[in-house]
Design an enzyme around this catalytic site. Structure first.
Site, PDB file in Angstrom:
ATOM      1  N   GLY A 193       2.778   2.399  10.690  1.00 44.59           N
ATOM      2  CA  GLY A 193       3.746   3.477  10.481  1.00 44.59           C
ATOM      3  C   GLY A 193       4.541   3.857  11.713  1.00 44.59           C
ATOM      4  CG  ASN A 204      -1.682   1.232   1.460  1.00 47.28           C
ATOM      5  OD1 ASN A 204      -1.778   2.064   0.555  1.00 47.28           O
ATOM      6  ND2 ASN A 204      -2.251   1.389   2.647  1.00 47.28           N
ATOM      7  CD1 TRP A 205       3.516   1.037  -2.891  1.00 39.92           C
ATOM      8  CD2 TRP A 205       3.635   2.284  -4.754  1.00 39.92           C
ATOM      9  NE1 TRP A 205       4.286   0.359  -3.799  1.00 39.92           N
ATOM     10  CE2 TRP A 205       4.373   1.099  -4.963  1.00 39.92           C
ATOM     11  CE3 TRP A 205       3.559   3.210  -5.797  1.00 39.92           C
ATOM     12  CZ2 TRP A 205       5.038   0.820  -6.162  1.00 39.92           C
ATOM     13  CZ3 TRP A 205       4.216   2.948  -6.988  1.00 39.92           C
ATOM     14  CH2 TRP A 205       4.948   1.764  -7.169  1.00 39.92           C
ATOM     15  CE  LYS A 206      -0.096   3.344   4.703  1.00 39.57           C
ATOM     16  NZ  LYS A 206       0.003   3.470   6.144  1.00 39.57           N
ATOM     17  CD  GLU A 226      -3.271  -2.448   7.676  1.00 42.56           C
ATOM     18  OE1 GLU A 226      -2.154  -2.633   7.220  1.00 42.56           O
ATOM     19  OE2 GLU A 226      -3.966  -1.462   7.408  1.00 42.56           O
ATOM     20  CG  HIS A 234      -5.692   1.982   5.530  1.00 43.70           C
ATOM     21  ND1 HIS A 234      -5.245   2.959   6.393  1.00 43.70           N
ATOM     22  CD2 HIS A 234      -4.658   1.125   5.354  1.00 43.70           C
ATOM     23  CE1 HIS A 234      -3.980   2.705   6.701  1.00 43.70           C
ATOM     24  NE2 HIS A 234      -3.608   1.593   6.093  1.00 43.70           N
ATOM     25  CB  SER A 257       5.510  -1.610  11.837  1.00 44.50           C
ATOM     26  OG  SER A 257       5.114  -0.270  12.076  1.00 44.50           O
ATOM     27  CD  GLU A 290      -2.720   5.676   6.878  1.00 48.20           C
ATOM     28  OE1 GLU A 290      -2.742   5.699   5.635  1.00 48.20           O
ATOM     29  OE2 GLU A 290      -1.759   5.228   7.545  1.00 48.20           O
TER      30      GLU A 290
HETATM   31  P1  PGA Z   1       2.968   0.399   7.612  1.00 47.84           P
HETATM   32  O1  PGA Z   1       1.486   0.605   7.038  1.00 47.84           O
HETATM   33  O2  PGA Z   1       3.492  -0.876   7.028  1.00 47.84           O
HETATM   34  O3  PGA Z   1       3.722   1.614   7.151  1.00 47.84           O
HETATM   35  O4  PGA Z   1       2.842   0.316   9.102  1.00 47.84           O
HETATM   36  C1  PGA Z   1       0.624  -0.481   6.918  1.00 47.84           C
HETATM   37  C2  PGA Z   1      -0.687  -0.003   6.359  1.00 47.84           C
HETATM   38  O5  PGA Z   1      -1.110   1.106   6.686  1.00 47.84           O
HETATM   39  O6  PGA Z   1      -1.347  -0.724   5.583  1.00 47.84           O
END
Ligand code: PGA
Length: 250
Positions: free
Chosen positions: A172, A9-11, A166, A96, A211, A98
Protein backbone atom coordinates in the site's frame (compact mmCIF):
# COMPACT_ATOMS: atom_id res chain seq x y z
CA UNK A 1 4.76 -26.01 -15.37
CA UNK A 2 3.49 -23.52 -12.77
CA UNK A 3 0.48 -21.59 -13.97
CA UNK A 4 0.59 -18.01 -12.75
CA UNK A 5 -1.98 -17.03 -10.13
CA UNK A 6 -3.14 -13.43 -10.03
CA UNK A 7 -5.04 -12.79 -6.81
CA UNK A 8 -6.94 -9.62 -5.98
CA UNK A 9 -7.24 -8.86 -2.27
CA UNK A 10 -9.97 -6.26 -1.90
CA UNK A 11 -9.40 -6.00 1.87
CA UNK A 12 -12.28 -4.16 3.62
CA UNK A 13 -13.42 -2.36 0.48
CA UNK A 14 -16.57 -2.56 -1.53
CA UNK A 15 -20.29 -2.64 -0.99
CA UNK A 16 -22.46 -4.96 -3.04
CA UNK A 17 -23.05 -2.53 -5.89
CA UNK A 18 -19.31 -1.82 -6.33
CA UNK A 19 -18.42 -5.50 -6.17
CA UNK A 20 -21.02 -6.54 -8.73
CA UNK A 21 -19.85 -3.82 -11.10
CA UNK A 22 -16.18 -4.83 -10.78
CA UNK A 23 -16.86 -8.50 -11.28
CA UNK A 24 -19.16 -7.91 -14.26
CA UNK A 25 -16.42 -5.90 -15.93
CA UNK A 26 -13.73 -8.46 -15.13
CA UNK A 27 -15.92 -11.35 -16.28
CA UNK A 28 -16.64 -9.56 -19.58
CA UNK A 29 -12.92 -8.95 -20.13
CA UNK A 30 -12.11 -12.59 -19.30
CA UNK A 31 -14.72 -13.73 -21.79
CA UNK A 32 -13.37 -11.47 -24.53
CA UNK A 33 -9.81 -12.59 -23.92
CA UNK A 34 -9.48 -15.74 -21.80
CA UNK A 35 -6.63 -15.27 -19.31
CA UNK A 36 -3.58 -17.51 -19.37
CA UNK A 37 -3.25 -17.04 -15.61
CA UNK A 38 -5.58 -18.32 -12.92
CA UNK A 39 -7.59 -15.33 -11.67
CA UNK A 40 -8.65 -15.22 -8.03
CA UNK A 41 -10.69 -12.58 -6.24
CA UNK A 42 -10.74 -12.28 -2.46
CA UNK A 43 -13.52 -9.77 -1.78
CA UNK A 44 -15.00 -9.16 1.67
CA UNK A 45 -16.61 -12.46 2.75
CA UNK A 46 -20.03 -10.77 2.73
CA UNK A 47 -19.85 -10.51 -1.05
CA UNK A 48 -18.46 -13.86 -2.13
CA UNK A 49 -21.78 -15.64 -2.65
CA UNK A 50 -23.41 -12.90 -4.72
CA UNK A 51 -20.28 -12.18 -6.77
CA UNK A 52 -19.68 -15.82 -7.49
CA UNK A 53 -23.21 -16.19 -8.78
CA UNK A 54 -22.60 -13.33 -11.23
CA UNK A 55 -19.28 -14.79 -12.36
CA UNK A 56 -20.30 -18.40 -12.74
CA UNK A 57 -19.80 -18.45 -16.51
CA UNK A 58 -16.32 -16.93 -16.13
CA UNK A 59 -13.03 -18.56 -15.13
CA UNK A 60 -12.73 -16.28 -12.04
CA UNK A 61 -12.38 -18.17 -8.75
CA UNK A 62 -12.98 -16.81 -5.26
CA UNK A 63 -11.28 -16.87 -1.89
CA UNK A 64 -11.52 -15.52 1.63
CA UNK A 65 -9.13 -13.04 3.24
CA UNK A 66 -8.79 -14.89 6.54
CA UNK A 67 -10.27 -17.82 8.45
CA UNK A 68 -10.44 -19.06 12.03
CA UNK A 69 -8.32 -21.97 13.26
CA UNK A 70 -11.51 -23.95 14.04
CA UNK A 71 -14.38 -24.89 11.72
CA UNK A 72 -17.20 -23.86 14.06
CA UNK A 73 -17.93 -22.94 17.63
CA UNK A 74 -18.39 -20.00 20.00
CA UNK A 75 -16.10 -17.51 18.21
CA UNK A 76 -18.21 -14.40 17.74
CA UNK A 77 -17.49 -12.53 14.55
CA UNK A 78 -15.13 -15.10 13.06
CA UNK A 79 -15.51 -17.05 9.82
CA UNK A 80 -14.31 -20.60 9.32
CA UNK A 81 -12.61 -22.19 6.35
CA UNK A 82 -15.53 -24.62 6.09
CA UNK A 83 -17.91 -21.66 5.77
CA UNK A 84 -15.78 -20.15 3.01
CA UNK A 85 -15.70 -23.47 1.19
CA UNK A 86 -19.47 -23.71 1.62
CA UNK A 87 -20.06 -20.44 -0.27
CA UNK A 88 -17.80 -21.46 -3.12
CA UNK A 89 -14.32 -20.29 -2.12
CA UNK A 90 -11.39 -22.37 -3.25
CA UNK A 91 -8.65 -20.31 -1.58
CA UNK A 92 -8.10 -18.37 1.63
CA UNK A 93 -5.36 -15.88 2.48
CA UNK A 94 -3.79 -16.50 5.89
CA UNK A 95 -1.15 -14.54 7.76
CA UNK A 96 -1.50 -11.31 5.79
CA UNK A 97 0.71 -8.71 7.46
CA UNK A 98 -2.36 -6.62 8.31
CA UNK A 99 -3.71 -9.60 10.30
CA UNK A 100 -0.33 -10.22 11.89
CA UNK A 101 -0.08 -6.53 12.85
CA UNK A 102 -3.68 -5.68 13.77
CA UNK A 103 -4.79 -8.98 15.26
CA UNK A 104 -1.56 -10.19 16.82
CA UNK A 105 -1.38 -13.30 14.65
CA UNK A 106 1.94 -15.08 14.97
CA UNK A 107 3.40 -17.88 12.86
CA UNK A 108 1.78 -20.58 15.03
CA UNK A 109 -1.68 -19.11 14.53
CA UNK A 110 -1.00 -18.72 10.82
CA UNK A 111 0.04 -22.37 10.57
CA UNK A 112 -3.12 -23.42 12.43
CA UNK A 113 -5.25 -21.33 10.06
CA UNK A 114 -3.52 -22.88 7.04
CA UNK A 115 -4.19 -26.34 8.51
CA UNK A 116 -7.86 -25.41 8.98
CA UNK A 117 -7.97 -24.27 5.35
CA UNK A 118 -6.53 -27.60 4.22
CA UNK A 119 -9.03 -29.53 6.34
CA UNK A 120 -11.85 -27.63 4.62
CA UNK A 121 -10.43 -28.41 1.17
CA UNK A 122 -9.16 -24.87 0.53
CA UNK A 123 -5.78 -23.84 -0.79
CA UNK A 124 -4.06 -21.60 1.76
CA UNK A 125 -2.17 -18.54 0.55
CA UNK A 126 0.35 -18.10 3.34
CA UNK A 127 1.77 -14.58 3.53
CA UNK A 128 5.27 -13.77 4.73
CA UNK A 129 7.44 -10.66 4.54
CA UNK A 130 9.92 -8.55 6.42
CA UNK A 131 9.44 -5.08 7.89
CA UNK A 132 11.45 -2.05 6.79
CA UNK A 133 13.56 -2.19 9.94
CA UNK A 134 14.32 -5.87 9.33
CA UNK A 135 15.34 -5.21 5.73
CA UNK A 136 17.48 -2.23 6.72
CA UNK A 137 19.20 -4.41 9.30
CA UNK A 138 20.08 -6.93 6.57
CA UNK A 139 17.75 -9.55 8.06
CA UNK A 140 15.16 -9.91 5.28
CA UNK A 141 16.25 -13.40 4.18
CA UNK A 142 16.42 -14.72 7.74
CA UNK A 143 13.09 -13.26 8.78
CA UNK A 144 11.26 -14.60 5.74
CA UNK A 145 12.89 -18.02 6.06
CA UNK A 146 11.81 -18.18 9.70
CA UNK A 147 8.24 -17.25 8.78
CA UNK A 148 8.06 -19.86 6.01
CA UNK A 149 9.37 -22.58 8.32
CA UNK A 150 6.97 -21.73 11.13
CA UNK A 151 3.85 -20.72 9.18
CA UNK A 152 3.43 -23.89 7.10
CA UNK A 153 1.57 -26.70 8.82
CA UNK A 154 2.48 -30.36 8.46
CA UNK A 155 0.79 -31.63 5.33
CA UNK A 156 1.41 -28.44 3.36
CA UNK A 157 2.12 -29.33 -0.25
CA UNK A 158 2.25 -27.68 -3.64
CA UNK A 159 -1.44 -28.42 -4.28
CA UNK A 160 -2.88 -27.03 -1.05
CA UNK A 161 -0.47 -24.18 -0.31
CA UNK A 162 0.72 -21.05 -2.08
CA UNK A 163 3.32 -18.73 -0.54
CA UNK A 164 2.95 -14.97 -0.95
CA UNK A 165 6.07 -12.91 -0.31
CA UNK A 166 4.89 -9.45 0.65
CA UNK A 167 7.49 -7.13 2.16
CA UNK A 168 5.51 -5.17 4.75
CA UNK A 169 7.05 -1.86 3.70
CA UNK A 170 5.86 -2.36 0.11
CA UNK A 171 2.19 -2.93 0.96
CA UNK A 172 0.00 0.00 0.00
CA UNK A 173 2.97 2.36 -0.19
CA UNK A 174 3.71 2.49 -3.90
CA UNK A 175 7.22 1.15 -3.17
CA UNK A 176 8.00 -2.24 -4.63
CA UNK A 177 10.98 -4.40 -3.87
CA UNK A 178 13.54 -4.33 -6.68
CA UNK A 179 13.38 -7.25 -9.12
CA UNK A 180 16.78 -8.33 -7.79
CA UNK A 181 15.54 -8.45 -4.21
CA UNK A 182 12.35 -10.25 -5.20
CA UNK A 183 14.32 -12.81 -7.20
CA UNK A 184 16.66 -13.42 -4.27
CA UNK A 185 13.90 -13.94 -1.71
CA UNK A 186 11.80 -16.13 -4.01
CA UNK A 187 14.78 -18.33 -4.82
CA UNK A 188 15.54 -18.70 -1.12
CA UNK A 189 11.90 -19.65 -0.42
CA UNK A 190 11.98 -22.28 -3.17
CA UNK A 191 15.22 -23.75 -1.80
CA UNK A 192 13.66 -23.88 1.64
CA UNK A 193 10.53 -25.58 0.28
CA UNK A 194 12.77 -28.24 -1.26
CA UNK A 195 14.09 -28.92 2.24
CA UNK A 196 10.62 -28.94 3.78
CA UNK A 197 8.81 -30.89 1.04
CA UNK A 198 11.49 -32.77 -0.91
CA UNK A 199 10.78 -33.16 -4.59
CA UNK A 200 7.93 -30.65 -4.59
CA UNK A 201 9.59 -27.26 -4.60
CA UNK A 202 9.30 -26.79 -8.36
CA UNK A 203 5.53 -27.21 -8.14
CA UNK A 204 4.88 -24.66 -5.37
CA UNK A 205 3.58 -21.29 -6.51
CA UNK A 206 5.28 -18.31 -4.88
CA UNK A 207 3.49 -14.97 -5.39
CA UNK A 208 4.91 -11.50 -4.97
CA UNK A 209 2.77 -8.81 -3.34
CA UNK A 210 3.31 -5.19 -2.40
CA UNK A 211 2.25 -2.31 -4.67
CA UNK A 212 1.96 -4.47 -7.77
CA UNK A 213 0.27 -2.46 -10.52
CA UNK A 214 -0.25 -2.41 -14.27
CA UNK A 215 3.10 -0.68 -14.81
CA UNK A 216 5.40 -2.93 -12.79
CA UNK A 217 3.62 -6.30 -13.11
CA UNK A 218 5.30 -7.48 -16.31
CA UNK A 219 8.82 -7.03 -14.94
CA UNK A 220 8.02 -8.80 -11.66
CA UNK A 221 6.06 -11.62 -13.27
CA UNK A 222 8.89 -12.31 -15.70
CA UNK A 223 11.19 -13.37 -12.83
CA UNK A 224 11.86 -17.10 -12.83
CA UNK A 225 10.58 -17.85 -9.32
CA UNK A 226 7.64 -15.45 -9.33
CA UNK A 227 4.51 -17.44 -10.05
CA UNK A 228 1.94 -14.70 -9.76
CA UNK A 229 0.94 -11.70 -7.72
CA UNK A 230 -1.16 -10.81 -4.70
CA UNK A 231 -2.62 -7.43 -5.54
CA UNK A 232 -4.29 -5.08 -3.07
CA UNK A 233 -5.05 -1.51 -4.11
CA UNK A 234 -4.69 -2.08 -7.86
CA UNK A 235 -7.22 -4.94 -7.75
CA UNK A 236 -10.02 -2.46 -7.03
CA UNK A 237 -9.83 -1.08 -10.56
CA UNK A 238 -10.98 -3.71 -13.07
CA UNK A 239 -9.01 -2.24 -15.98
CA UNK A 240 -5.80 -2.09 -13.95
CA UNK A 241 -6.33 -5.56 -12.55
CA UNK A 242 -7.04 -6.96 -16.02
CA UNK A 243 -3.78 -5.41 -17.23
CA UNK A 244 -1.91 -7.23 -14.45
CA UNK A 245 -3.64 -10.48 -15.43
CA UNK A 246 -2.62 -9.88 -19.05
CA UNK A 247 0.99 -9.31 -17.98
CA UNK A 248 1.03 -12.84 -16.55
CA UNK A 249 0.32 -14.34 -19.94
CA UNK A 250 3.26 -16.33 -21.27
P1 PGA B 1 -1.06 -3.50 -2.23
O1 PGA B 1 -1.47 -4.65 -1.19
O2 PGA B 1 -1.07 -4.11 -3.59
O3 PGA B 1 -2.11 -2.44 -2.05
O4 PGA B 1 0.31 -3.04 -1.83
C1 PGA B 1 -0.98 -5.94 -1.35
C2 PGA B 1 -1.52 -6.81 -0.25
O5 PGA B 1 -1.68 -6.33 0.87
O6 PGA B 1 -1.80 -8.01 -0.47
Amino acid sequence: MRRHLIAGNWKMNGLKVDGIDRVERLAAMAEASPPAAEVLLCPPATLVAVLREGAKESPIVFGGQDCHIRQNGAFTGDISAAMLADIGCSYVIVGHSERRRDHGEDDQIVAAKAAAAHDAGLTAIVCVGESKAERDAGRALDVVAGQVRASLPGGANAANTVIAYEPVWAIGTGDTATPGDVAQIHRMIRDLLEEMAPGQSQRFRILYGGSVNASNAAELLALADVDGALVGGASLDPDGFAAIVAAAAP
